[in-house]
Design a protein around this motif. Structure first.
Motif, mmCIF file in Angstrom:
data_model
loop_
_atom_site.group_PDB
_atom_site.id
_atom_site.type_symbol
_atom_site.label_atom_id
_atom_site.label_comp_id
_atom_site.label_asym_id
_atom_site.label_seq_id
_atom_site.Cartn_x
_atom_site.Cartn_y
_atom_site.Cartn_z
ATOM 1 N N PRO A 1 52.983 -24.367 16.172
ATOM 2 C CA PRO A 1 52.666 -22.935 16.302
ATOM 3 C C PRO A 1 51.392 -22.706 17.115
ATOM 4 N N SER A 2 51.312 -21.562 17.752
ATOM 5 C CA SER A 2 50.207 -21.249 18.665
ATOM 6 C C SER A 2 48.819 -21.332 18.031
ATOM 7 N N PRO A 3 48.628 -21.004 16.739
ATOM 8 C CA PRO A 3 47.282 -21.153 16.166
ATOM 9 C C PRO A 3 46.744 -22.577 16.264
ATOM 10 N N PHE A 4 47.636 -23.571 16.244
ATOM 11 C CA PHE A 4 47.173 -24.954 16.411
ATOM 12 C C PHE A 4 46.510 -25.124 17.760
ATOM 13 N N LYS A 5 47.111 -24.596 18.799
ATOM 14 C CA LYS A 5 46.567 -24.749 20.148
ATOM 15 C C LYS A 5 45.206 -24.085 20.264
ATOM 16 N N SER A 6 45.050 -22.909 19.653
ATOM 17 C CA SER A 6 43.763 -22.208 19.694
ATOM 18 C C SER A 6 42.676 -23.029 19.020
ATOM 19 N N ALA A 7 42.993 -23.575 17.851
ATOM 20 C CA ALA A 7 42.010 -24.362 17.109
ATOM 21 C C ALA A 7 41.712 -25.676 17.810
ATOM 22 N N ASP A 8 42.732 -26.313 18.353
ATOM 23 C CA ASP A 8 42.545 -27.583 19.046
ATOM 24 C C ASP A 8 41.654 -27.397 20.269
ATOM 25 N N THR A 9 41.888 -26.330 21.026
ATOM 26 C CA THR A 9 41.068 -26.043 22.203
ATOM 27 C C THR A 9 39.622 -25.773 21.821
ATOM 28 N N ALA A 10 39.421 -24.988 20.759
ATOM 29 C CA ALA A 10 38.068 -24.685 20.297
ATOM 30 C C ALA A 10 37.345 -25.950 19.832
ATOM 31 N N SER A 11 38.067 -26.842 19.151
ATOM 32 C CA SER A 11 37.464 -28.072 18.663
ATOM 33 C C SER A 11 37.053 -28.985 19.813
#
Length: 296
Positions: free
Chosen positions: A13-23
């Motif tokens: 899901p897209s929230p994973f990508k947002s969190a992964d990018t931020a990390s």
């Protein structure tokens, strides 16, 4: 072992990508700023050992030392205010939480049992993801896309147990096992190299101090070596090569046992429980990583 479906990061899901990018961005900024801070500190020590007199009053080297210390101070203040390490730790925790929920849903592990209706499982999944999003710090993680279950997750979930088991073993357990084993080797190697480097600097510092005491060198080389030793020790402490090497080795060993246990499961009831336990083991390793970094 070959699975019909691959569930990579791009299928989450897209929230994973947002969190992964931020990390990843937070990690890069934190590491870069730490390198700059330590480099400026060493530069200040080097300049302090020199003299560039430009007049009867001013020493250019002394002014450069002040500028180096100012750069160190500004970098430290930026780290204190921006807290990129928080985005690194929180983003990784967020991303891993989304990933473990996604795998649980895709392979029908508890709490997303096949005995419950699909609509009930979907509502439960979205509710759990929404809870994670609500608890995430808004200043470091921004979720800009709606929560949804991807088609690849649905395809795996609709598959027979043998396909779900193979997909989970190959794309989740084996992938994590290879990652932990590789990281364990990397950290052990880096720990050994840094230990040797620090010993060399210490030996050079002893030599420099003796030469300085005997008048063989006119400038403060021992002070420079001390600054190098301090910066190297600080970097070694920040990277935690030795402790991470041990932790990653333990995680790899744990996952190899999990892999062996999951291969023999041939009933959905047992699978739901054992796959959930496997995800708990993976989550536990990540929790230990965050604790080692001082993250709450």
């Amino acid at each position: 072992m070959t699975s019909t479906y691959q569930l990579g990061d791009e299928h989450l899901p897209s929230p994973f990508k947002s969190a992964d990018t931020a990390s990843l961005r937070g990690q890069a900024l934190y590491v870069r700023a730490t390198k700059l801070r330590l480099s400026f500190a060493v530069l200040a020590a080097v300049l302090a050992a020199m003299t560039f007199q430009v007049s009867d009053t001013w020493d250019l080297a002394g002014l450069c030392v002040a500028l180096a210390f100012l750069a160190t101070l500004l970098t430290e203040v930026w780290l204190l205010v921006a807290k990129p390490e928080r985005a690194w730790y929180d983003g990784r925790a967020f991303a891993e939480s989304i990933k473990t929920l996604s795998w649980r849903y895709a392979v029908a592990a508890q709490p997303f049992s096949l005995q419950s209706s699909e609509s009930e499982n979907e509502r439960h999944f979205i509710a759990e993801v929404s809870k994670i999003i609500s608890e995430a710090p808004s200043d470091s993680i921004a979720v800009t896309a709606p929560v949804h279950i991807t088609e690849r997750m649905r395809e795996i979930r609709r598959s027979p147990l043998s396909v779900r088991r193979n997909a989970y073993l190959e794309c989740r357990i084996e992938d994590q096992l290879k990652w932990y084993a590789g990281k364990a080797d990397f950290n052990r190697s880096r720990a050994g190299r840094w230990r040797v480097t620090l010993i060399v600097i210490e030996g050079a510092g002893i030599t420099a101090a003796i030469l300085k005491a005997g008048g063989a060198i006119p400038f403060d080389l021992p002070g420079i070596m001390a600054a190098l030793l301090g910066a190297g020790s600080a970097w070694f402490a920040v990277r935690q090569y030795e402790s991470l090497g041990r932790a990653y080795s333990f995680a790899a060993n744990d996952l190899s046992i999990v892999h062996a246990r999951l291969q023999s499961i041939d009933s959905d009831n047992d699978w739901e429980r054992e796959a959930a336990d496997a995800e708990e083991a993976i989550s536990r390793e990540h929790t230990m990583w965050r604790a080692s970094r001082g993250a709450s």
